[in-house]
Design a protein around this motif. Structure first.
Motif: not given
Length: 88
Positions: A36, A42, A44-46
């Motif tokens: 990830e 990760r 992109e999620r952050r």
């Protein structure tokens, strides 16, 4: 989710499992986390979380520091006092 098969020598897998167990995780979770991070998921999620927080801070919605109304306050409004009795 997709499955991934890799080839690793037995001693490496054994040592990785022991270390993961000591750290309270699994080799599968470690590899998933690495992939990830490597693929940018990760990040992109952050970034999505950061944008969401920024939007919420800049939003005009809110209680103005008053907090949420109490249940009694919700039911003691003119619209609730004048409604007919019985099921809706």
């Amino acid at each position: 989710m997709a499955n991934l098969t890799i080839t690793v020598d037995e001693e490496t897998v054994k040592r990785a499992r022991i270390r993961a167990l000591e750290e309270g995780t699994s080799v599968n979770a470690l590899l998933r986390g690495y992939l990830e991070e490597y693929s940018g998921v990760r990040r992109e999620r952050r970034e999505a979380g950061r944008k969401l927080l920024e939007l919420s801070k800049n939003s005009k919605a809110g209680s103005g520091g008053k907090g949420l109304p109490k249940r009694e306050e919700l039911y003691d409004r003119p619209i609730m006092r004048n409604r007919p009795e019985g099921p809706l």
